[in-house]
Design a protein around this motif. Structure first.
Motif, mmCIF file in Angstrom:
data_model
loop_
_atom_site.group_PDB
_atom_site.id
_atom_site.type_symbol
_atom_site.label_atom_id
_atom_site.label_comp_id
_atom_site.label_asym_id
_atom_site.label_seq_id
_atom_site.Cartn_x
_atom_site.Cartn_y
_atom_site.Cartn_z
ATOM 1 N N GLY A 140 0.805 -1.216 0.000
ATOM 2 C CA GLY A 140 0.000 0.000 0.000
ATOM 3 C C GLY A 140 0.839 1.268 0.000
ATOM 4 N N ARG A 141 2.083 1.154 -0.467
ATOM 5 C CA ARG A 141 2.955 2.328 -0.470
ATOM 6 C C ARG A 141 3.132 2.904 -1.865
ATOM 7 N N ALA A 142 2.268 2.506 -2.776
ATOM 8 C CA ALA A 142 2.323 3.096 -4.112
ATOM 9 C C ALA A 142 1.761 4.513 -4.056
ATOM 10 N N THR A 143 2.030 5.279 -5.102
ATOM 11 C CA THR A 143 1.479 6.627 -5.202
ATOM 12 C C THR A 143 0.576 6.694 -6.427
ATOM 13 N N TYR A 144 -0.683 6.403 -6.214
ATOM 14 C CA TYR A 144 -1.657 6.591 -7.279
ATOM 15 C C TYR A 144 -2.057 8.069 -7.280
ATOM 16 N N THR A 145 -2.653 8.500 -8.366
ATOM 17 C CA THR A 145 -2.985 9.921 -8.470
ATOM 18 C C THR A 145 -3.834 10.372 -7.288
ATOM 19 N N ASP A 146 -4.749 9.519 -6.851
ATOM 20 C CA ASP A 146 -5.614 9.931 -5.737
ATOM 21 C C ASP A 146 -4.848 10.048 -4.419
ATOM 22 N N ASP A 147 -3.647 9.434 -4.362
ATOM 23 C CA ASP A 147 -2.835 9.567 -3.148
ATOM 24 C C ASP A 147 -2.149 10.926 -3.072
ATOM 25 N N VAL A 148 -2.128 11.635 -4.190
ATOM 26 C CA VAL A 148 -1.443 12.933 -4.224
ATOM 27 C C VAL A 148 -2.385 13.999 -3.662
ATOM 28 N N VAL A 149 -1.910 14.706 -2.665
ATOM 29 C CA VAL A 149 -2.700 15.780 -2.044
ATOM 30 C C VAL A 149 -1.874 17.053 -2.130
ATOM 31 N N LEU A 150 -2.435 18.072 -2.736
ATOM 32 C CA LEU A 150 -1.702 19.319 -2.928
ATOM 33 C C LEU A 150 -2.318 20.416 -2.075
ATOM 34 N N PRO A 151 -1.513 21.383 -1.662
ATOM 35 C CA PRO A 151 -2.080 22.522 -0.930
ATOM 36 C C PRO A 151 -3.105 23.255 -1.803
ATOM 37 N N ARG A 152 -4.156 23.735 -1.200
ATOM 38 C CA ARG A 152 -5.193 24.537 -1.866
ATOM 39 C C ARG A 152 -5.986 23.721 -2.877
ATOM 40 N N MET A 153 -5.940 22.407 -2.761
ATOM 41 C CA MET A 153 -6.572 21.565 -3.779
ATOM 42 C C MET A 153 -8.087 21.526 -3.616
ATOM 43 N N LEU A 154 -8.775 21.566 -4.752
ATOM 44 C CA LEU A 154 -10.232 21.441 -4.787
ATOM 45 C C LEU A 154 -10.605 20.143 -5.498
ATOM 46 N N HIS A 155 -11.898 19.824 -5.406
ATOM 47 C CA HIS A 155 -12.373 18.557 -5.960
ATOM 48 C C HIS A 155 -13.528 18.807 -6.917
ATOM 49 N N ALA A 156 -13.524 18.087 -8.016
ATOM 50 C CA ALA A 156 -14.574 18.266 -9.014
ATOM 51 C C ALA A 156 -15.517 17.072 -9.029
ATOM 52 N N ALA A 157 -16.792 17.369 -9.280
ATOM 53 C CA ALA A 157 -17.777 16.323 -9.578
ATOM 54 C C ALA A 157 -18.596 16.822 -10.759
ATOM 55 N N PHE A 158 -19.129 15.902 -11.530
ATOM 56 C CA PHE A 158 -19.824 16.281 -12.757
ATOM 57 C C PHE A 158 -21.293 15.882 -12.715
ATOM 58 N N LEU A 159 -22.107 16.786 -13.207
ATOM 59 C CA LEU A 159 -23.465 16.374 -13.558
ATOM 60 C C LEU A 159 -23.368 15.776 -14.948
ATOM 61 N N ARG A 160 -23.865 14.576 -15.078
ATOM 62 C CA ARG A 160 -23.784 13.851 -16.356
ATOM 63 C C ARG A 160 -25.170 13.713 -16.962
ATOM 64 N N SER A 161 -25.197 13.666 -18.244
ATOM 65 C CA SER A 161 -26.494 13.634 -18.915
ATOM 66 C C SER A 161 -27.270 12.379 -18.544
ATOM 67 N N PRO A 162 -28.517 12.542 -18.090
ATOM 68 C CA PRO A 162 -29.356 11.369 -17.855
ATOM 69 C C PRO A 162 -29.980 10.857 -19.151
ATOM 70 N N HIS A 163 -29.824 11.609 -20.225
ATOM 71 C CA HIS A 163 -30.450 11.250 -21.500
ATOM 72 C C HIS A 163 -29.382 10.832 -22.509
ATOM 73 N N ALA A 164 -29.775 9.958 -23.426
ATOM 74 C CA ALA A 164 -28.859 9.572 -24.495
ATOM 75 C C ALA A 164 -28.684 10.718 -25.489
ATOM 76 N N HIS A 165 -29.711 11.544 -25.600
ATOM 77 C CA HIS A 165 -29.653 12.644 -26.559
ATOM 78 C C HIS A 165 -30.636 13.705 -26.076
ATOM 79 N N ALA A 166 -30.162 14.881 -25.798
ATOM 80 C CA ALA A 166 -31.066 15.909 -25.279
ATOM 81 C C ALA A 166 -30.455 17.280 -25.486
ATOM 82 N N ARG A 167 -31.331 18.233 -25.701
ATOM 83 C CA ARG A 167 -30.885 19.614 -25.789
ATOM 84 C C ARG A 167 -30.847 20.195 -24.377
ATOM 85 N N ILE A 168 -29.812 20.977 -24.118
ATOM 86 C CA ILE A 168 -29.689 21.633 -22.814
ATOM 87 C C ILE A 168 -30.408 22.976 -22.929
#
Lengths: 291, 797
Positions: free
Chosen positions: B36-64
């Motif tokens: 468990g001593r590997a460094t995966y990207t999620d193991d990297v923590v930077l000062p002032r770091m923020l986190h993103a989440a996405f709203l994803r389309s619930p439709h296969a095809h739709a106009r916004i």
């Protein structure tokens, strides 16, 4: 996904539980093994205000033989079902079912009460409870009531449980020497929910005649399905190839399976018949099986 | 020239203790990974770091129609919300086409769409917050008003009148089509003794990496640099992509990729959510992290292999193959994926069908169309399992039609081992393959007679078992003819820098990358072998565009063949330099010296003369004692690119022994064998595990894995309970054998080994199932081979 912010209360007694329910009402969600609930939280499919952890409540634990019945506490883990000597002796169907449930990590945490309360139609334990004609002890702040497993499941993921009510224990009559039980299922991979499964219990007398047949199917309806017509076809008959064929034939009218990702209704009906034949064939005397 | 002998690379004897090439050296990075001593990207923590989440389309095809962000912005912890238009301010869209794929077209794709969502799961709005949980709270508070549009989901109707044209500016849904022809197909089929045909379906599936896609982008306003920590196979390619589309200089972008938990081709593509993260970091001047969860992985990682193939084979009365005639149709989602494009898989089917066989007449068409499903692109063994299933399925059917044994039929038709170099009917150039030697080796491993006897005995008991074979070719070590020629900045060359530090230790920096397959292990082996040190004295640097020579990364089985050769050449150059310095110090001719296990030795006697640590001490701290003009750079860089052949083809053959429960339709794989020829085997243990892993992934696709969509384009398999990956309980014992036909393009002679298992396993299993079902008159050609499909073929449902 990440869980929403949730409160947590560890109940150490039934009174703690009733107190938490009084305080939080519908926002309180009982947490036992958590093997379904925690996944729904991670998907944000449910957002309870507070989880009430009941795993430390002593009244809900343990397996015992009392008053001529085997009582399995609702908190009994699947892994405990698999290794408990009283279960092995008096309700071997439950012990046989355990290895079919998911994977060891889940069996180490999931509980029989949780499985029955969640009422997944493809789960093993609800069908076993129906096949064994189990009685469920339901408990709430208002007191206790007892219901038969057969009537407990009212539809897809729905049961007779009322708000604030929990399963306290599962009670079955100890297996008689004449009892035969079997559980078989067809799943895409070991540990997956069954495409179709059977939990079978019946008694065979010295002449090979069937009494009290209870064939319960899972994964083929919106709840565990007791195959009444197949049971009627078997009752009182000497168990042989003809009896099995008659039961398989009658089963067609017992089932009205839905389609799912794995295949159409006719596949489930077909698999149920195959499983019925295979389960009952196990009960044939050795010479019949050889033939 | 490519024989590695003591003479060819100047080693004093082949069994030197540091002769690591060809040895099963344990992977140096394993303790780190399992502790468990590997460094995966999620193991990297930077000062002032923020986190993103996405709203994803619930439709296969739709106009916004509208995006209401006020409630999201008011959510505790939420810092900012980004729509497509916000991102487009700093980020230019891309169009994924390649010039050499004639007539190919695709639409411009923005990180977040401006007007329409075109698949369910497409990222549409991003919320950036102090934690991922807060970002998800913000996503839940977004209100998007949609106008659902009809979805084009069925590839069979994508080009029909009345189809929903997904990008009206393209005119239709056709992305690419190509036909390869050779000989006279019509005449050959008209004159054939037998023609057999079938329709094959390979299921849309995906890679399911244990570590999901992960990225942290950090734009530093102080110096105008963008540093990206990313779980990727191709750091230098991503450096170019971020620079180009965020309007930065390439040298101002650094991509760092430490440990990666599996890739399988999934992580060699440009994903709109990841580019959006880089754009948001560019705008905010703060690090932003995004790690896909499993749910979003299923809806937004690339899918692959969604093909329907109608194919036929013509044979003469003696069993000689006269020709193949193949029509491939594939649906790739709403956009071709940048920058490799989504036309390559179909193109590979055209290149590879019939590949192992000696025949003249060939026609193969691929038609690549758009649909409102997740985009598809290159995934392990791109196109190979499809072409192999078609070819080997037809070969078995032809053998059956002629009443011939499938092994005898292959004997007649496999290209002779002495027939190289050779060009296939589809135009592929083969330097040297070993189909017959591989078949011989396979037959030494597979107890065919015993299996056939068991098969007959079991059938008498109503148990149906079958034995299936699949020969295959695999394309590895790609040259610029794969991507570069089409205008993509995807490097086919790769470099390695090997240096010696004062303590005599070796560090190698390489442009190829490690995702769990053991690239770093073989680089260490090769460097140790080339310089002459214990492998424990070698440190490996990969996955950092600022600290490694420019290279393509690891994909298309190029890590060993390209990166390995660069490592070997640079290691040998360093060794030569060490010997020159040692010669000056010892007053000996360099050619009379050697380096063995970290010691300069007398070549003839093996007598130790000088340790590398002592040599390092002198060079680095007492350079004044060396001759004034002695070159003393204990660091050497070499780059390598293949020059003679566009691809180094490998080959092999697999066999599968399986049992079908004809009442339930369940398949149990009893045993599996593979002989493959990847040229020089650098580390037999790693190659065997690559082949095994590939076979498991191939069997997974053939039995379980399927991204199931409903007719409206809703993805129904979004959890690991619905999308079934192969588990160890269902997998058979897998036996691996090797034939070695090294490529002459390099001293090392290595070709790729990572995709052979996946290329052949589905076809071998299909043929095994059909061999089992043959007495019952049933056959399956549509993957995955589910109980429902097998029961249907048997007429039981």
């Amino acid at each position: 996904m990440k869980w929403p912010a949730i409160g947590y209360i560890r109940a150490r007694s039934l009174d703690d539980l009733w107190e938490a329910q009084r305080t939080h009402g519908a926002a309180a969600q009982v947490l036992a093994g958590g093997q379904t609930l925690l996944a729904t939280l991670a998907f944000r499919l449910s957002e309870p205000g507070v989880l009430v952890d009941i795993t430390r409540i002593p009244e809900l634990r343990g397996v015992s033989l009392a008053g001529g019945a085997l009582r399995i506490g609702a908190l009994t883990r699947h892994a405990e079902l698999a290794r408990d000597p009283l279960v092995a002796r008096h309700a071997p169907l439950f012990a046989a079912a355990a290895p079919h449930i998911a994977h060891p990590a889940i069996r180490n945490r999931g509980t029989i009460g949780g499985s029955l309360a969640y009422a997944d139609p493809a789960a093993e334990l609800p069908a076993c409870a129906v096949a064994l004609d189990a009685t469920l002890h339901l408990l709430s702040a208002r007191g206790e009531r007892r219901v038969k497993a057969e009537g407990f499941f009212t539809g897809l993921l729905s049961t007779l449980l009322e708000p604030g009510e929990i399963i306290a224990a599962v009670e079955v009559a100890p297996a008689s020497p004449a009892q035969r039980t079997a559980i078989l299922e067809v799943a895409r991979r070991s540990g997956d929910y069954a495409m179709a499964g059977i939990a079978a219990a019946l008694e065979l007398d010295a002449t090979g005649r069937v009494a009290a047949p209870r064939l319960a199917f899972f994964g083929v309806g919106d709840r565990p399905v007791l195959a009444n017509r197949a049971n009627v076809a078997l009752a009182g008959r000497v168990l042989d190839a003809q009896a099995i064929a008659a039961a398989a034939e009658a089963l067609g009218d017992d089932l009205d399976p839905p389609a799912d990702l794995h295949g159409p209704p006719e596949m489930k009906r077909h698999l149920a018949r195959v499983l019925l034949r295979r389960a009952l064939t196990q009960f044939l005397p050795a010479k019949e099986m050889a033939a | 020239m490519n024989e590695i002998t003591p003479a060819s690379i100047g080693l004093s004897r082949e069994d030197l203790p540091n002769s690591y090439i060809g040895r099963s050296v344990p992977r140096p990075n394993v303790p780190k990974l399992v502790q468990g001593r590997a460094t995966y990207t999620d193991d990297v923590v930077l000062p002032r770091m923020l986190h993103a989440a996405f709203l994803r389309s619930p439709h296969a095809h739709a106009r916004i129609l509208s995006i209401e962000t006020a409630a999201a912005l008011a959510t505790p912890g939420v810092v900012r919300v980004f729509t497509g238009r916000d991102i487009a301010e700093v980020c230019d869209p891309w169009v994924a086409v390649l010039d050499h794929l004639k007539g190919m077209k695709s639409a411009p794709q923005h990180p977040l769409p401006l007007e329409r969502a075109t698949w369910q799961g497409e990222p549409v709005v991003a919320v950036v917050a102090e934690s991922r949980a807060a970002a998800e709270d913000g996503v839940a508070a977004l209100r998007v008003e949609w106008e659902p549009l009809p979805a084009q989901t069925d590839m069979e109707t994508a080009l029909a009148p009345g189809a929903v044209v997904i990008h009206p500016e393209l005119g239709d849904n056709l992305v690419f089509t190509r036909t390869a022809t050779a000989g006279d197909v019509e005449a050959a089929f008209a004159a054939a003794h037998k023609v057999v045909e079938a329709t094959f379906v390979t299921a849309r599936h995906t890679g399911v990496t244990l570590e999901p896609r992960s990225i942290i982008a950090d734009y530093n306003r102080a110096d105008g640099t963008l540093t990206v920590h990313q779980s990727t196979q191709a750091p230098h390619m991503m450096q170019g992509v971020f620079a180009k589309h965020l309007r930065l200089r390439e040298s101002d972008v650094r991509v760092i990729c430490k440990d990666v938990g599996g890739s399988f081709g999934i992580k060699v593509h440009v994903y709109p959510d990841e580019v959006a993260v880089a754009a948001m970091a560019r705008i905010m001047g703060r690090p932003v992290k995004f790690v896909a969860d499993r749910f979003e992985s299923f809806t937004s990682d690339i899918h692959a292999r969604d093909h329907r193939i109608k194919a036929r084979i013509a044979v003469d009365a003696q069993g000689k193959i006269l020709g193949f005639d193949v029509d491939d149709l594939t649906g790739i989602g709403p956009y071709s994926v940048y920058p490799r494009t989504s036309a390559i898989e179909g193109n590979q089917v055209v290149n590879l069908c019939g590949g192992p066989y000696d025949f003249v007449n060939y026609r193969c068409t691929t038609t690549v169309v758009l649909q409102n499903k997740a985009p598809t692109c290159q995934y392990r063994a791109v196109g190979h399992p499809i072409a192999t299933a078609v070819t080997e399925g037809l070969v078995d059917m032809a053998a059956e039609a002629l009443g011939m044994d499938p092994i005898a039929f292959r004997r007649i038709n496999l290209i002779r081992d002495d027939a190289y170099p050779r060009t296939s009917p589809s135009g592929m150039r083969f330097e040297g393959l070993s189909h017959h030697a591989s078949l011989d080796k396979l037959l030494e491993m597979v107890p065919v007679e015993k299996i056939r006897a068991d098969q007959a005995a079991q059938r008498a008991r109503g148990v149906y078992r079958g034995l299936g074979f699949a020969s295959f070719i695999e394309l590895t070590n790609p040259s610029p003819f794969m991507y570069g020629i089409g205008g993509a900045r995807i490097s086919a060359q790769d470099g390695a820098t090997v240096r010696m530090d004062p303590d005599g230790s070796i560090t190698i920096a390489s442009g190829v990358t490690e995702q769990g397959q053991g690239t770093e292990a073989i680089l260490a082996q090769i460097a140790a072998h080339g310089v002459g040190v214990p492998v424990e004295r070698v440190k490996v640097i990969t996955g950092d565009t600022q600290n490694t020579p420019y290279g393509g990364g690891t994909w298309a089985c190029r890590g060993a063949g390209i990166g390995g050769e660069a490592a070997l050449q640079s290691a040998l150059a360093l060794r030569a330099q060490i010997l020159e310095v040692a010669g000056a110090m010892l007053q000996a001719k360099p050619e009379t010296l050697d380096v063995v296990m970290g010691e300069v030795v007398d070549r003839a006697s093996g007598t130790p003369r000088l340790s590398l640590a002592e040599l390092g001490r002198i060079v680095y701290f007492r350079g004044d004692t060396l001759p004034r003009d002695l070159p003393r750079e204990l660091v050497q860089t070499r780059h390598f690119i293949t020059k003679e052949y566009p691809f180094a083809f490998t080959n092999g053959i697999q066999a599968c022994w399986a049992e079908v429960d004809v009442e339930t339709g369940m398949v149990k794989v009893l045993e599996h064998w593979c002989v493959e020829d990847c040229g020089r085997v650098i580390n037999p243990l790693l190659v065997d595990e690559q082949v095994r892993g590939g076979i498991v992934q191939g069997l997974g696709g053939a039995l379980y894995e399927h991204c199931v969509y409903d007719a409206e384009g809703n993805l129904l398999t979004t959890t690991l309970a619905d999308y079934l990956v192969p588990m160890s309980a269902e997998m058979p014992d897998i036996h691996v054998g090797h034939v070695e036909t090294p490529t002459r393009e390099s001293l090392l002679g290595a070709k790729g080994a990572g995709e052979a298992g996946t290329a052949g396993a589905p076809a071998a299993l299909m043929n095994a199932i059909n061999d089992a079902l043959r007495p019952l008159g049933a056959r399956v050609t549509e993957q995955p081979f589910t109980p429902a499909r097998i029961l249907k073929a048997l007429g039981r449902i």
